[in-house]
Design a protein around this motif. Sequence first.
Motif, short mmCIF file in Angstrom:
data_model
loop_
_atom_site.label_atom_id
_atom_site.label_comp_id
_atom_site.label_asym_id
_atom_site.label_seq_id
_atom_site.Cartn_x
_atom_site.Cartn_y
_atom_site.Cartn_z
N LYS A 105 21.48 -23.65 16.32
CA LYS A 105 20.73 -24.49 16.59
C LYS A 105 19.70 -24.59 15.27
CE LYS A 105 17.82 -20.19 17.88
NZ LYS A 105 19.52 -19.16 17.55
N PHE A 106 18.36 -25.53 15.77
CA PHE A 106 17.94 -25.96 14.50
C PHE A 106 16.98 -24.63 14.20
CE2 PHE A 106 13.88 -26.86 12.45
CZ PHE A 106 13.77 -27.58 11.48
N GLY A 107 16.33 -23.68 13.07
CA GLY A 107 16.10 -23.35 12.22
C GLY A 107 15.66 -23.08 10.95
N GLN A 108 14.71 -21.73 10.54
CA GLN A 108 14.41 -22.00 9.41
C GLN A 108 15.15 -20.79 8.26
OE1 GLN A 108 10.64 -23.61 8.21
NE2 GLN A 108 11.31 -25.27 8.27
N ALA A 109 16.63 -20.60 9.14
CA ALA A 109 16.99 -19.06 8.61
C ALA A 109 16.44 -17.85 8.80
CB ALA A 109 16.88 -19.15 6.51
N GLY A 110 16.18 -17.57 10.05
CA GLY A 110 15.05 -16.41 10.81
C GLY A 110 16.45 -15.64 11.53
N GLN A 111 17.52 -16.44 11.97
CA GLN A 111 18.61 -15.32 12.49
C GLN A 111 19.81 -16.72 11.96
OE1 GLN A 111 18.85 -12.61 14.41
NE2 GLN A 111 16.01 -13.12 14.75
N PRO A 112 21.14 -15.59 11.48
CA PRO A 112 22.56 -16.61 11.21
C PRO A 112 22.75 -17.54 11.82
CG PRO A 112 22.45 -14.28 11.32
CD PRO A 112 20.92 -14.28 11.68
N ASP A 113 22.25 -18.05 13.30
CA ASP A 113 22.64 -18.93 13.21
C ASP A 113 21.70 -20.32 13.49
OD1 ASP A 113 21.21 -17.99 15.56
OD2 ASP A 113 22.47 -18.19 17.55
N GLU A 114 20.49 -20.01 12.67
CA GLU A 114 19.91 -20.94 13.37
C GLU A 114 19.78 -21.85 11.81
OE1 GLU A 114 15.78 -18.41 14.95
OE2 GLU A 114 16.09 -18.99 12.34
N PHE A 115 20.31 -22.86 11.82
CA PHE A 115 20.89 -23.83 11.19
C PHE A 115 19.33 -25.20 10.13
CE2 PHE A 115 25.00 -22.61 12.69
CZ PHE A 115 24.71 -22.30 11.59
N TRP A 116 19.43 -26.03 9.09
CA TRP A 116 18.53 -26.59 8.71
C TRP A 116 19.68 -27.88 8.59
CZ3 TRP A 116 13.22 -26.26 6.16
CH2 TRP A 116 12.50 -28.23 5.65
N GLY A 117 20.77 -29.28 9.19
CA GLY A 117 21.22 -29.61 8.80
C GLY A 117 22.72 -29.06 8.01
N PRO A 118 23.48 -28.08 8.45
CA PRO A 118 25.01 -27.53 7.74
C PRO A 118 25.26 -29.07 7.24
CG PRO A 118 24.79 -27.78 10.44
CD PRO A 118 23.15 -28.15 10.18
N ARG A 119 25.74 -28.97 6.64
CA ARG A 119 27.58 -29.49 6.10
C ARG A 119 28.68 -29.30 5.68
NH1 ARG A 119 22.01 -31.30 4.34
NH2 ARG A 119 21.69 -33.66 5.16
#
Length: 196
Positions: A105-119
């Motif tokens: 889900k969208f996030g600023q690395a607070g958790q491992p599965d919080e992504f910001w535009g994964p490529r």
Amino acid sequence: IGGNGSARGQLSRPRGGAVAPDGSLYVADTLNHRIQHFDGAGEPLGQWGSFSPPPQEGEAPPPGTFNEPWGVAVAPDGTVYVTDTWNHRIQHFTATGEFLGMFGKFGQAGQPDEFWGPRGLAVDEKGRLFVVDTGNKRVVIFDADGQPLGQFGGFGLQLGGLDEPVGVAIDGQGRVFVADTWNRRVQVFEEVADSV
């Protein structure tokens, strides 16, 4: 292989691809918001996916839809993983495109599965998935079911730090190569954390 367009076998700004164990090729047909599957000679075998606009807050986009898929990786068992970049998630499918699951889900690395535009993403010989979380400037490692195993990177200009990483590859010795775009270099990591 390909040609500009949206018909079967045509592509619009493809950004990632992966070769399966059987020699066929999966391509992230980015601006057509789909995955295309070709045989070794470049003939289309199949395709899946459609565009999903950004969801309302608290909602997830429908499974199997994409907003600019970028990276593709094929696991040793033939499972196809895709970075669904602007839906900020990873989806995985059977070799023929049947939906298996998703995480992120969208996030600023607070958790491992919080992504910001994964490529970019890659799968190693053990079936571990390495996801380039571009906006959060790190690489996160997951098992085949999306459970976090570790991470490395973080913003930095010195060795070990990353600035807008977009690509990743793993060699036969387990070394991880990361395209560190705005630092204008490729970094090589020989060992990675095994816990978050």
